[in-house]
Each structure stands twice: as structure tokens, then as C-alpha cells.
Design a protein around this motif. Structure first.
Motif, mmCIF file in Angstrom:
data_model
loop_
_atom_site.group_PDB
_atom_site.id
_atom_site.type_symbol
_atom_site.label_atom_id
_atom_site.label_comp_id
_atom_site.label_asym_id
_atom_site.label_seq_id
_atom_site.Cartn_x
_atom_site.Cartn_y
_atom_site.Cartn_z
ATOM 1 N N LEU A 237 0.830 -1.205 0.000
ATOM 2 C CA LEU A 237 0.000 0.000 0.000
ATOM 3 C C LEU A 237 0.862 1.251 0.000
ATOM 4 C CD1 LEU A 237 -2.797 1.313 0.167
ATOM 5 C CD2 LEU A 237 -2.672 1.099 2.663
ATOM 6 N N VAL A 238 1.924 1.245 0.807
ATOM 7 C CA VAL A 238 2.833 2.400 0.854
ATOM 8 C C VAL A 238 3.486 2.612 -0.504
ATOM 9 C CG1 VAL A 238 4.984 3.274 1.837
ATOM 10 C CG2 VAL A 238 3.266 2.238 3.320
ATOM 11 N N LEU A 239 3.906 1.518 -1.152
ATOM 12 C CA LEU A 239 4.525 1.630 -2.473
ATOM 13 C C LEU A 239 3.544 2.182 -3.508
ATOM 14 C CD1 LEU A 239 6.617 -1.685 -2.637
ATOM 15 C CD2 LEU A 239 7.455 0.648 -2.268
ATOM 16 N N VAL A 240 2.275 1.777 -3.397
ATOM 17 C CA VAL A 240 1.251 2.288 -4.322
ATOM 18 C C VAL A 240 1.073 3.793 -4.135
ATOM 19 C CG1 VAL A 240 -1.228 2.284 -4.825
ATOM 20 C CG2 VAL A 240 0.006 0.122 -4.598
ATOM 21 N N ILE A 241 1.029 4.237 -2.872
ATOM 22 C CA ILE A 241 0.860 5.673 -2.594
ATOM 23 C C ILE A 241 2.062 6.463 -3.106
ATOM 24 C CG2 ILE A 241 0.669 7.389 -0.764
ATOM 25 C CD1 ILE A 241 -0.908 5.345 0.853
ATOM 26 N N ILE A 242 3.266 5.965 -2.812
ATOM 27 C CA ILE A 242 4.468 6.649 -3.280
ATOM 28 C C ILE A 242 4.525 6.656 -4.809
ATOM 29 C CG2 ILE A 242 7.001 6.562 -3.326
ATOM 30 C CD1 ILE A 242 6.910 5.432 -0.506
ATOM 31 N N GLY A 243 4.183 5.505 -5.409
ATOM 32 C CA GLY A 243 4.175 5.428 -6.864
ATOM 33 C C GLY A 243 3.169 6.385 -7.485
ATOM 34 N N SER A 244 2.013 6.542 -6.834
ATOM 35 C CA SER A 244 1.002 7.472 -7.342
ATOM 36 C C SER A 244 1.528 8.897 -7.334
ATOM 37 C CB SER A 244 -0.272 7.374 -6.495
ATOM 38 O OG SER A 244 -0.851 6.092 -6.594
ATOM 39 N N PHE A 245 2.222 9.276 -6.263
ATOM 40 C CA PHE A 245 2.790 10.618 -6.194
ATOM 41 C C PHE A 245 3.888 10.805 -7.239
ATOM 42 C CE2 PHE A 245 0.895 11.440 -1.972
ATOM 43 C CZ PHE A 245 0.515 12.754 -2.168
ATOM 44 N N MET A 246 4.731 9.794 -7.405
ATOM 45 C CA MET A 246 5.831 9.920 -8.352
ATOM 46 C C MET A 246 5.312 10.038 -9.785
ATOM 47 S SD MET A 246 8.615 7.222 -6.798
ATOM 48 C CE MET A 246 9.721 7.511 -8.185
ATOM 49 N N LEU A 247 4.391 9.162 -10.159
ATOM 50 C CA LEU A 247 3.842 9.218 -11.508
ATOM 51 C C LEU A 247 2.999 10.474 -11.708
ATOM 52 C CD1 LEU A 247 2.885 5.464 -11.979
ATOM 53 C CD2 LEU A 247 4.777 6.689 -13.034
ATOM 54 N N GLY A 248 2.310 10.902 -10.641
ATOM 55 C CA GLY A 248 1.557 12.153 -10.720
ATOM 56 C C GLY A 248 2.464 13.347 -10.925
ATOM 57 N N GLN A 249 3.628 13.324 -10.282
ATOM 58 C CA GLN A 249 4.593 14.413 -10.471
ATOM 59 C C GLN A 249 5.130 14.421 -11.898
ATOM 60 O OE1 GLN A 249 5.394 16.931 -8.775
ATOM 61 N NE2 GLN A 249 5.155 16.542 -6.608
ATOM 62 N N ILE A 250 5.333 13.232 -12.463
ATOM 63 C CA ILE A 250 5.786 13.165 -13.857
ATOM 64 C C ILE A 250 4.730 13.757 -14.785
ATOM 65 C CG2 ILE A 250 6.331 11.583 -15.751
ATOM 66 C CD1 ILE A 250 7.608 9.729 -13.680
ATOM 67 N N SER A 251 3.469 13.371 -14.558
ATOM 68 C CA SER A 251 2.376 13.931 -15.364
ATOM 69 C C SER A 251 2.293 15.440 -15.186
ATOM 70 C CB SER A 251 1.052 13.276 -14.955
ATOM 71 O OG SER A 251 -0.038 13.861 -15.626
ATOM 72 N N ALA B 54 4.769 17.448 -14.332
ATOM 73 C CA ALA B 54 5.932 18.061 -14.984
ATOM 74 C C ALA B 54 5.719 18.169 -16.488
ATOM 75 C CB ALA B 54 7.185 17.244 -14.678
ATOM 76 N N ILE B 55 5.088 17.159 -17.073
ATOM 77 C CA ILE B 55 4.790 17.212 -18.510
ATOM 78 C C ILE B 55 3.839 18.373 -18.799
ATOM 79 C CG2 ILE B 55 3.651 16.001 -20.409
ATOM 80 C CD1 ILE B 55 4.675 13.397 -19.207
ATOM 81 N N ASN B 56 2.836 18.549 -17.936
ATOM 82 C CA ASN B 56 1.871 19.637 -18.130
ATOM 83 C C ASN B 56 2.526 21.006 -18.014
ATOM 84 O OD1 ASN B 56 -0.234 17.813 -18.438
ATOM 85 N ND2 ASN B 56 -0.788 17.854 -16.279
ATOM 86 N N ARG B 57 3.571 21.104 -17.178
ATOM 87 C CA ARG B 57 4.232 22.391 -16.962
ATOM 88 C C ARG B 57 5.400 22.621 -17.915
ATOM 89 N NH1 ARG B 57 0.225 22.936 -15.249
ATOM 90 N NH2 ARG B 57 -0.530 23.562 -13.200
ATOM 91 N N SER B 58 5.680 21.657 -18.772
ATOM 92 C CA SER B 58 6.780 21.820 -19.717
ATOM 93 C C SER B 58 6.433 22.876 -20.756
ATOM 94 C CB SER B 58 7.093 20.491 -20.405
ATOM 95 O OG SER B 58 6.014 20.080 -21.225
ATOM 96 N N ARG B 59 7.454 23.466 -21.347
ATOM 97 C CA ARG B 59 7.226 24.518 -22.342
ATOM 98 C C ARG B 59 6.517 23.991 -23.582
ATOM 99 N NH1 ARG B 59 12.493 28.518 -22.555
ATOM 100 N NH2 ARG B 59 12.373 29.253 -20.386
ATOM 101 N N LEU B 60 6.740 22.707 -23.888
ATOM 102 C CA LEU B 60 6.108 22.133 -25.072
ATOM 103 C C LEU B 60 4.599 22.060 -24.897
ATOM 104 C CD1 LEU B 60 6.297 20.699 -27.817
ATOM 105 C CD2 LEU B 60 6.591 18.548 -26.573
#
Length: 252
Positions: A50-64, A66-72
């Protein structure tokens, strides 16, 4: 009303704009788990998972995120928040009044009628520091729609790659075939997988349109929140001044 420590650590923005889009990506990976996992009833193992799922959700959410905030992406797919704020300020007819109110509120910070790259940031910081205003919720909803749009697009790319790799006739050289594996996804028919791809692409488009709509609203609410909070502070200041004068008169 001040937020408690848990709310500060896990704000609306983090929950809707980062955690939920990341959770969507994590959920899309469930079909890649084994059909018959050899798991026991160990509560400690379940807690770690469960902890890994929560951490993974935050990490993948941060990647998403970051993509939204990219200049492209920012400016090409999603409009800039700063540009939207400036456009709404121009259309509102309140720009001159806004500039006077801004300069009166923040002594020593002067801005001209031309666009200022710091104006949006200062106003947003002022509103959020008071932990009030509808624009804060609007920003979280906008981040949620942007994040879900990007996450669903990434999921559609993942499922499309699996589908294409499986149907091209090069299995004899060792390429992955999901239908021949022991994964949950092996029970999915090609038609069902195509349906999932269609649903994720459609969802990405829908959330993209909603994100633009919320962003337009956010510019309006940001301007309204600024005027409302300045007015409330001025009103409280006048009341406090009146009470102080009344007490001084009584003492005299």
C-alpha cells in the motif's frame, strides 16, 4: 481559517492535481500483474504494498504534472495561467482599478499598465497566504483535469503499444505477446483492449476541454478574490480603528 498540518502537507492541489492522476496510471498497470500471484495473508506485506502504491502514485503524478508544466505542453496544449490572467484582466475593464489597488496594497511595489510577469505570481501568493478564495479550489480542479488528461493519454499509449506489439508478425524473434503471457491482461481480447484504448483517448480529450474551461474561470475568480480580500481587510481595519478611537474617547 488556518489549515492544520495534515492539510498543509496534503493540500487540495496535491491530492487532485498530482495524487489522483498518478493513481490512474497505477491502476492502469494492474492488468500487468500475474493472474495467480503467490501472496499470503501477511499484513506487513500488504502494508508495504500500500505504501509503495501511494508513493508510486505521487511519483507518476509528479511526472504527469511536470509534462503539463513543460514549455512544449504549456502554451501549445494548455494555455499559460499567467497569460490567461492577463487576458481576463484586460477584458474585465478593471485593469486601472486593479493596478491602483495593487500598488496601494503592496507599498513599494509599483507596476505599470504594461504586462508584468510578477503580477500574477504576487496576487496568487497573496490570496493563497490568506488561505481563502474560490480561485484556490478552481486551481485544484484545473490541475486535476490537466493531470487526468495527460495520464489518460499516457495510458492509451501504453495499451496501444501492447496491442501493436502483439499483432505484428514478429513473435518468433522473442517479442512480448500479452495473449501468451501469465498476466491478467492475457485474458483481454483484442476487441476489449481496443475499447480501453478508445475510452482512455476519449477521456483525455474530455478532461483537456474541461481543463481549459476551468482555467478561464480561474482567471476570473483570481481577480475577484483579490478585490474581495483587499476589501475585507480594509473593512476589518476600519472597524478596528473605530473601536480603538471609541476606547480612547471613553478613557478621556
Amino acid at each position: 481559517m488556518a489549515e492544520d498540518a495534515y492539510t498543509r502537507f496534503f493540500s487540495l492541489y496535491e491530492f487532485f492535481g498530482i495524487f489522483l492522476p498518478g493513481s490512474a496510471i497505477i491502476a492502469s498497470l494492474i492488468p500487468f500483474l500475474p493472474k495467480n500471484p503467490s501472496t499470503g495473508s501477511d499484513l506487513a506485506l500488504a502494508a508495504v504494498f500500500l505504501v509503495l502504491v501511494i508513493i508510486g502514485s505521487f511519483m507518476l503524478g509528479q511526472i504527469s504534472h511536470a509534462i503539463n508544466r513543460s514549455r512544449l505542453v504549456r502554451g501549445e496544449i494548455f494555455p499559460s495561467h499567467r497569460e490567461n490572467f492577463e487576458q481576463e484582466l484586460d477584458k474585465s475593464g478593471l485593469k486601472t482599478q486593479f493596478i491602483h489597488t495593487f500598488e496601494d496594497k503592496f507599498n513599494g511595489i509599483r507596476i505599470c499598465n504594461a504586462r508584468s510577469k510578477y503580477r500574477y505570481v504576487i496576487v496568487q501568493s497573496y490570496i493563497h497566504s490568506n488561505e481563502q478564495g474560490r480561485s484556490r479550489n478552481m486551481q485544484a480542479e484545473n490541475a486535476f483535469c490537466e493531470g487526468m488528461s495527460t495520464s489518460l493519454f499516457l495510458i492509451s499509449v501504453l495499451y496501444s503499444a501492447v496491442f501493436i506489439i502483439d499483432i505484428i508478425p514478429i513473435k518468433e524473434i522473442g517479442w512480448f505477446s500479452y495473449t501468451d503471457s501469465e498476466l491478467i491482461i492475457s485474458s483481454f481480447s483484442e476487441g476489449f483492449l481496443l475499447l480501453l484504448i478508445l475510452i482512455t483517448i476519449s477521456g483525455s480529450v474530455i478532461f483537456h476541454k474541461e481543463a481549459i474551461k476551468f482555467q478561464n474561470y480561474m482567471g476570473e475568480y483570481l481577480i475577484s478574490d483579490f478585490f474581495a480580500q483587499v476589501n475585507n481587510e480594509n473593512s476589518r481595519g476600519n472597524v478596528n480603528t473605530g473601536e480603538s478611537d471609541g476606547k480612547s474617547s471613553e478613557n478621556n
